[in-house]
Design a protein around this motif. Structure first.
Motif, mmCIF file in Angstrom:
data_model
loop_
_atom_site.group_PDB
_atom_site.id
_atom_site.type_symbol
_atom_site.label_atom_id
_atom_site.label_comp_id
_atom_site.label_asym_id
_atom_site.label_seq_id
_atom_site.Cartn_x
_atom_site.Cartn_y
_atom_site.Cartn_z
ATOM 1 N N TYR A 1 53.662 33.653 28.632
ATOM 2 C CA TYR A 1 53.563 32.236 28.997
ATOM 3 C C TYR A 1 52.989 31.404 27.848
ATOM 4 O O TYR A 1 53.258 30.211 27.742
ATOM 5 C CB TYR A 1 52.657 32.069 30.221
ATOM 6 C CG TYR A 1 53.186 32.685 31.492
ATOM 7 C CD1 TYR A 1 54.029 31.980 32.333
ATOM 8 C CD2 TYR A 1 52.831 33.986 31.862
ATOM 9 C CE1 TYR A 1 54.505 32.537 33.522
ATOM 10 C CE2 TYR A 1 53.311 34.551 33.030
ATOM 11 C CZ TYR A 1 54.148 33.822 33.857
ATOM 12 O OH TYR A 1 54.621 34.379 35.005
ATOM 13 N N ASP B 1 49.187 35.029 29.949
ATOM 14 C CA ASP B 1 49.987 36.214 29.636
ATOM 15 C C ASP B 1 49.528 37.414 30.459
ATOM 16 O O ASP B 1 48.323 37.624 30.665
ATOM 17 C CB ASP B 1 49.889 36.558 28.157
ATOM 18 C CG ASP B 1 50.653 35.581 27.276
ATOM 19 O OD1 ASP B 1 51.161 34.568 27.812
ATOM 20 O OD2 ASP B 1 50.724 35.817 26.061
ATOM 21 N N CYS C 1 62.895 45.029 31.460
ATOM 22 C CA CYS C 1 63.691 43.970 30.855
ATOM 23 C C CYS C 1 64.632 44.597 29.828
ATOM 24 O O CYS C 1 64.249 45.540 29.123
ATOM 25 C CB CYS C 1 62.765 42.965 30.186
ATOM 26 S SG CYS C 1 63.616 41.648 29.302
ATOM 27 N N LYS D 1 58.640 33.618 29.536
ATOM 28 C CA LYS D 1 58.786 33.033 30.865
ATOM 29 C C LYS D 1 59.008 31.528 30.714
ATOM 30 O O LYS D 1 58.155 30.810 30.189
ATOM 31 C CB LYS D 1 57.540 33.301 31.701
ATOM 32 C CG LYS D 1 57.212 34.774 31.887
ATOM 33 C CD LYS D 1 58.248 35.472 32.748
ATOM 34 C CE LYS D 1 58.097 35.127 34.210
ATOM 35 N NZ LYS D 1 59.054 35.883 35.060
ATOM 36 N N TYR E 1 54.427 39.547 30.024
ATOM 37 C CA TYR E 1 54.931 38.260 30.497
ATOM 38 C C TYR E 1 54.320 37.181 29.614
ATOM 39 O O TYR E 1 53.108 36.961 29.642
ATOM 40 C CB TYR E 1 54.544 38.037 31.958
ATOM 41 C CG TYR E 1 55.418 38.768 32.960
ATOM 42 C CD1 TYR E 1 56.157 39.888 32.596
ATOM 43 C CD2 TYR E 1 55.499 38.342 34.285
ATOM 44 C CE1 TYR E 1 56.952 40.542 33.505
ATOM 45 C CE2 TYR E 1 56.297 38.995 35.205
ATOM 46 C CZ TYR E 1 57.025 40.103 34.809
ATOM 47 O OH TYR E 1 57.823 40.757 35.719
ATOM 48 N N THR F 1 55.624 45.692 29.902
ATOM 49 C CA THR F 1 56.148 44.346 29.664
ATOM 50 C C THR F 1 55.014 43.352 29.521
ATOM 51 O O THR F 1 54.056 43.380 30.296
ATOM 52 C CB THR F 1 57.052 43.900 30.825
ATOM 53 O OG1 THR F 1 58.170 44.790 30.912
ATOM 54 C CG2 THR F 1 57.564 42.479 30.622
ATOM 55 N N TYR G 1 58.239 39.011 26.819
ATOM 56 C CA TYR G 1 59.239 38.489 27.744
ATOM 57 C C TYR G 1 58.913 37.026 28.028
ATOM 58 O O TYR G 1 57.986 36.721 28.771
ATOM 59 C CB TYR G 1 59.230 39.333 29.019
ATOM 60 C CG TYR G 1 60.086 38.847 30.158
ATOM 61 C CD1 TYR G 1 61.308 38.233 29.950
ATOM 62 C CD2 TYR G 1 59.670 39.034 31.474
ATOM 63 C CE1 TYR G 1 62.087 37.804 31.005
ATOM 64 C CE2 TYR G 1 60.436 38.613 32.543
ATOM 65 C CZ TYR G 1 61.650 38.000 32.303
ATOM 66 O OH TYR G 1 62.414 37.570 33.358
#
Length: 327
Positions: free
Chosen positions: A130, A142, A173, A225, A128, A126, A223
């Motif tokens: 940002y 990230d 996710c 955020k 993340y 995954t 994903y």
């Protein structure tokens, strides 16, 4: 080539006008062409409804718009199940309306499931995400989160569920998942008592109890955020512990109803409930464990710097661990 399996992509959305276009465009950009996209409206009141309808009108053979009777808001699980009932594909993929796929996502995951017919589902790492904001303070935030099991491995049931309950590995996710539709239907799809959060975990619990899952080391999506996500809202309101306890109680009921007596699952569930009911004790235990780890690694670092290489090799052989060789 029409002999390739059809993939049904299900995107459930509720007031997602800020992000849904980017999600849909990432499906349109897939290098794998045999897909259909079902845009499932969970009662939106913003412009996302019209955005979804416009995509369905402009791509009538690839994209369909779905909604509940009366444009009702029934929750994520009921909306996922609507998509599953309408799916025509051999495989089902889920894409949250605020996430984005990499262009090779479907082609590589379809290839994996084709090579591993025993696997019901595949997922990977995954990202993340940002940096989507474009703000300088988010440019380096990230994170890539590994799945926590050896990459490119087939995990037999109930291995993943045990590790999920113990919180030893991250929960995938939904946007990362590709599953066989027959397996999704076999376990009854999503649990509609979960409307906003733990929708995915209840689904994974059922599937991972019965089917092997292929876990890859590849990252196929971003994903996003942001503070308006369902999880962020519940955390902000302080409701996450109560929600998790509700989920754990549901797992126990599901195990009882289906006669699942696996002791490893039962022990993991009991430990998860204790941790949820007594979070202060477990936070303190985690801090003690972390401090011990830091102290141990500090001593090892000093030893690697101070001791001669033969002594380090001797100590490593005695302990049987993986002390890094001096350079």
């Amino acid at each position: 080539m029409n002999n390739r399996p059809l993939v049904t992509v299900i995107t459930v959305f509720l007031n997602a006008e800020k992000f849904i276009e980017e999600a849909v465009e990432s499906v349109l950009a897939q290098t794998y062409g045999r897909w259909e996209l079902l845009l499932v409206d969970d009662g939106s009141t913003d412009d996302s409804t019209e955005i979804a309808l416009a995509y369905a009108r402009s791509h009538p053979h690839k994209i369909r718009y779905l909604q509940h009777p009366g444009h009702e808001n029934l929750g994520i699980s009921a909306s996922q199940n609507l998509g599953i009932r309408e799916a025509r594909g051999e495989y089902v993929a889920f894409l949250d309306a605020d996430d984005v796929w990499e262009s090779e996502k479907l082609s590589e995951q379809v290839e994996i499931l084709g090579a591993h017919p025993e696997a019901a589902m595949v997922y990977g790492a995954t990202r993340y995400w940002y940096s989507w904001t474009g703000h300088p303070q988010d440019s380096g935030r990230d994170l890539f989160i590994a799945p926590g099991v050896p990459p490119d491995s087939l995990v037999k049931p109930p291995g993943l569920l045990v590790q999920f309950l113990r919180q030893e590995i991250p929960i995938p996710c939904p946007s990362d998942v590709l599953a066989r539709r027959e397996a999704v239907i076999d376990v009854g799809g999503f649990e509609e008592s979960f409307r906003r959060i733990f929708t995915d975990q209840a689904f994974y619990a059922k599937l991972c109890l019965k089917w092997p899952v292929f876990v890859a080391g590849r990252c196929w999506f971003k994903y996003r955020k942001h503070p308006e996500s369902a999880v962020s809202v519940v955390k902000e309101r302080g409701g996450m512990r109560a929600a998790r306890l509700t989920y754990l109680n549901w797992v126990e009921g599901y195990l009882n109803d289906h006669g699942v007596a696996d002791m490893e699952v039962r022990r993991a569930l009991r430990a998860a409930r204790r941790k949820c009911l007594h979070p202060g004790f477990y936070r303190q235990a985690a801090r003690i464990k972390y401090r011990a780890l830091i102290a141990r690694e500090s001593l090892r670092s000093i030893a690697r710097r101070m001791l001669p290489a033969p002594a380090v090799r001797f100590l490593r052989a005695q302990r049987g661990d993986r002390v890094e060789q001096p350079r």
